[in-house]
Design a protein around this motif. Structure first.
Motif, short mmCIF file in Angstrom:
data_model
loop_
_atom_site.label_atom_id
_atom_site.label_comp_id
_atom_site.label_asym_id
_atom_site.label_seq_id
_atom_site.Cartn_x
_atom_site.Cartn_y
_atom_site.Cartn_z
N GLU A 15 0.85 -1.18 0.00
CA GLU A 15 0.00 0.00 0.00
C GLU A 15 0.89 1.24 0.00
O GLU A 15 1.87 1.32 0.75
CB GLU A 15 -0.91 -0.02 1.23
CG GLU A 15 -1.87 1.15 1.32
CD GLU A 15 -1.33 2.27 2.19
OE1 GLU A 15 -1.68 3.43 1.91
OE2 GLU A 15 -0.54 2.00 3.12
N VAL A 16 0.55 2.18 -0.87
CA VAL A 16 1.31 3.42 -0.97
C VAL A 16 0.33 4.59 -1.03
O VAL A 16 -0.42 4.72 -2.01
CB VAL A 16 2.23 3.45 -2.22
CG1 VAL A 16 3.06 4.72 -2.23
CG2 VAL A 16 3.11 2.22 -2.28
N ASN A 17 0.32 5.38 0.03
CA ASN A 17 -0.57 6.55 0.09
C ASN A 17 -2.03 6.18 -0.23
O ASN A 17 -2.72 6.89 -0.98
CB ASN A 17 -0.09 7.63 -0.88
CG ASN A 17 1.29 8.16 -0.52
OD1 ASN A 17 1.63 8.25 0.68
ND2 ASN A 17 2.08 8.52 -1.51
N GLY A 38 9.58 -2.13 -8.30
CA GLY A 38 8.68 -1.92 -9.44
C GLY A 38 7.32 -2.50 -9.07
O GLY A 38 7.22 -3.67 -8.73
N VAL A 39 6.27 -1.66 -9.11
CA VAL A 39 4.94 -2.12 -8.69
C VAL A 39 3.94 -1.97 -9.82
O VAL A 39 4.05 -1.06 -10.65
CB VAL A 39 4.44 -1.33 -7.45
CG1 VAL A 39 5.41 -1.51 -6.28
CG2 VAL A 39 4.23 0.15 -7.75
N GLU A 40 2.95 -2.88 -9.83
CA GLU A 40 1.82 -2.78 -10.74
C GLU A 40 0.60 -2.37 -9.92
O GLU A 40 0.18 -3.09 -9.01
CB GLU A 40 1.55 -4.10 -11.46
CG GLU A 40 0.39 -4.02 -12.43
CD GLU A 40 0.14 -5.32 -13.16
OE1 GLU A 40 -0.70 -5.31 -14.09
OE2 GLU A 40 0.76 -6.35 -12.80
N ARG A 46 -3.00 5.21 -11.89
CA ARG A 46 -2.04 5.69 -10.88
C ARG A 46 -0.60 5.58 -11.39
O ARG A 46 0.29 6.28 -10.90
CB ARG A 46 -2.22 4.85 -9.60
CG ARG A 46 -1.22 5.11 -8.50
CD ARG A 46 -1.39 6.49 -7.89
NE ARG A 46 -0.53 6.64 -6.73
CZ ARG A 46 0.79 6.89 -6.78
NH1 ARG A 46 1.38 6.99 -7.96
NH2 ARG A 46 1.50 7.03 -5.68
N GLY A 47 -0.36 4.72 -12.38
CA GLY A 47 0.99 4.46 -12.83
C GLY A 47 1.48 5.41 -13.91
O GLY A 47 0.78 6.35 -14.32
N VAL A 75 6.92 2.38 0.92
CA VAL A 75 5.96 1.29 0.73
C VAL A 75 5.55 0.67 2.08
O VAL A 75 6.39 0.44 2.94
CB VAL A 75 6.56 0.20 -0.18
CG1 VAL A 75 5.68 -1.03 -0.22
CG2 VAL A 75 6.76 0.75 -1.59
N ASN A 76 4.26 0.41 2.23
CA ASN A 76 3.74 -0.28 3.41
C ASN A 76 3.45 -1.73 3.04
O ASN A 76 2.60 -2.00 2.20
CB ASN A 76 2.46 0.41 3.90
CG ASN A 76 1.82 -0.33 5.07
OD1 ASN A 76 2.45 -1.15 5.73
ND2 ASN A 76 0.55 -0.02 5.33
N PHE A 77 4.20 -2.67 3.66
CA PHE A 77 4.00 -4.08 3.39
C PHE A 77 2.95 -4.71 4.30
O PHE A 77 2.68 -5.90 4.21
CB PHE A 77 5.32 -4.84 3.54
CG PHE A 77 6.17 -4.79 2.31
CD1 PHE A 77 6.08 -5.78 1.35
CD2 PHE A 77 7.04 -3.74 2.10
CE1 PHE A 77 6.86 -5.73 0.20
CE2 PHE A 77 7.83 -3.68 0.95
CZ PHE A 77 7.74 -4.68 -0.01
#
Length: 516
Positions: A15-17, A38-40, A46-47, A75-77
């Motif tokens: 989770e990011v913001n 690298g996130v999807e 958003r990307g 990043v929140n894991f």
């Protein structure tokens, strides 16, 4: 999170913001120094790119703007299940007592403690929990082994929707510690196929409700998760999901007709919700025309809203379900035309004999009677051409007709075979014209019998308004019913002012009875 990365973060949910994503890459992205993720994104808007940077492909996305590179510290894991429960359900004022010194006696020796009473209260509070809602609480794992079972042994209902769970292995680790678990909602978690470890014995043994909306998992994968290998893709074993009563698989586009057969023999499944899964057909191969299937033996309520149903054969098959009593099928190609809503409703009622509720509206006996009579007349000429005969013993109906109208023979037995005179009268469901009705006044014998033409779509309220002006009688005093020459002596009350004449199957030649 620190900037130190390991490859085991690949596939993790983050989770990011406030936005959710899946980690697809971890490493260096030249020429900028330092580690990157690298996130999807779940929300592709958003990307910024598709996983490529300066001509190098680092990971792939389903959408051309679905990817981003982010520093690990942003990043929140997520957190473990028990921590989320404590954050949500342990009262803050009790935690504030941790700083107070207290004295207890152990043996003959007094011992000073800090927060002892607070810990006891916290444990008592958690052990009493039966319903837990952790929606959008960033739960990503089960946590320390045995911790959940020790702290919250009585939980029965868990909402884990929209969290950071990324694999069924973690789901199993949580569920295995909740032996009384009856309701589990895992919606909006992007769940990865399990590692292949065998299911834990006894897990889900008490489960009654399982919700899997927007999880991206097929039912075949769920079976693999829940069943021992020897039972996979075969008959459901007796110890898996046998207590399930409600199953919601909405918005999983990978669910198809073949997937559904894997749950067809759950003995206690009463409610099945399949909205927005893209289904267009269903077939029960074990049941012929006019027979009931052995599949879904207890299914009473089926929801198939927002799908691709465009053929009447779908509803013919539903008549094979032995326990089906309620159906919701809104916003399908066959049912979304507002101009023919009433006609479509009548046809569905006529095709599914045991149905009591359609689209959350009760089917009254009078409505079923009218729908079945209309259906019988509507396809009467087709019935005759296909080999139908007034003497039912002489019927030689074609297989094509029987497949298209499997209940027609039953309706002929129930109401009698349609006569030639009936077939000349176009049924109400096939026309949109004025009805010629007689109007009688049983309690006012001096009033003349009138004949009026009224549209079938006219509501009872408007009919009363017309009669009120005609008779100079207040609307509130009027009571309406009608008789059909086809059923002499049977009077049907028009009790719902918001319903139309067509709803009550009023037809040409019928007689309105007006009392006040």
């Amino acid at each position: 999170m620190s900037d130190t990365l390991t490859l085991d973060v690949i596939g993790r949910r983050v989770e990011v913001n406030g936005e959710h994503a899946t980690v697809r890459f971890a490493g260096v992205v030249p020429p900028v120094a330092g580690p990157w993720l690298g996130v999807e994104w779940d929300n592709p808007e958003r990307g910024k790119h598709d996983g490529s940077h300066e001509g190098t492909v680092y990971f792939k996305c389903r959408h051309p703007t679905g990817g981003s590179f982010i520093r690990p510290k942003k990043v929140n894991f997520g957190i473990d299940f028990l921590t989320a429960v404590k954050n949500r359900y342990v009262l803050e004022d009790e935690l504030q007592e941790d700083g107070k010194e207290q004295t207890v006696t152990i043996g003959n020796k007094p011992v000073e403690t800090i927060g002892f009473d607070s810990i006891m209260k916290q444990q008592s509070q958690l052990s009493k929990l039966q319903e837990v809602s952790l929606r959008n609480c960033a739960v990503s794992c089960a946590g320390e082994k045995g911790g959940v079972a020790e702290a919250c042994p009585n939980i029965r209902n868990v909402d884990l929707s929209k969290n950071l769970l990324s694999s069924w292995d973690e789901v199993m680790r949580i569920a295995d510690q909740l032996r009384h678990l009856e309701v589990l909602n895992l919606s909006e978690n992007k769940l990865k196929f399990p590692s292949g470890s065998a299911p834990l014995t006894g897990t889900f043994s008490a489960l009654k409700v399982l919700v899997l909306n927007r999880t991206g998992i097929t039912w075949a994968e769920v079976i693999v998760c829940l069943c021992p290998p020897a039972h996979q893709m075969q008959v459901m074993p007796t110890d898996v999901l046998q207590t399930i009563k409600l199953l919601d698989l909405s918005s999983n586009q990978l669910i198809d007709e073949n997937q559904l057969f894997l749950i067809a023999h759950l003995p206690r499944l009463e409610q099945l919700i399949l909205s927005d899964i893209g289904i267009s057909s269903i077939h029960f191969p074990d049941a012929g025309i006019g027979c009931k299937t052995s599949m879904f033996p207890s299914l009473q309520y089926l929801v198939v809203n927002d799908n691709q149903i465009s053929q009447w054969s779908f509803f013919n098959e539903l008549d094979k379900l032995p326990s089906l009593r309620a159906l919701s099928c809104l916003r399908n190609p066959l049912t979304k035309d507002d101009k023919d809503t009433q006609t479509t409703r009548q046809l569905i009622i006529a095709k599914i004999g045991q149905l009591k509720t359609l689209n959350k509206c009760e089917i009254l006996p009078e409505e079923r009677w009218g729908a079945e009579l209309d259906y019988r007349r509507a396809f009467g000429n087709e019935w005759k051409k296909a080999g139908g005969h007034q003497d039912l013993d002489k019927n030689r109906l074609s297989e094509e007709f029987l497949a298209a109208h499997p209940r027609y023979q039953f309706l002929c037995l129930k109401y009698g075979a349609p006569e030639d005179g009936e077939l000349k009268r176009q049924p109400l469901m096939l026309k949109n014209q004025l009805l010629t009705l007689k109007i009688k006044y049983p309690h006012q014998l001096d009033q003349k019998v009138l004949e009026k033409q009224l549209p079938g779509s006219m509501t009872i309220q408007k009919v009363k308004g017309l009669l009120s002006r005609l008779l100079k009688v207040p609307v509130s005093d009027l009571l309406l019913s009608y008789e059909s020459p086809e059923k002499p002596g049977r009077e049907i009350e028009l009790e719902n002012d918001l319903k139309s004449l067509q709803f009550y199957s009023v037809e040409n030649g019928d007689c309105l009875l007006v009392r006040w």
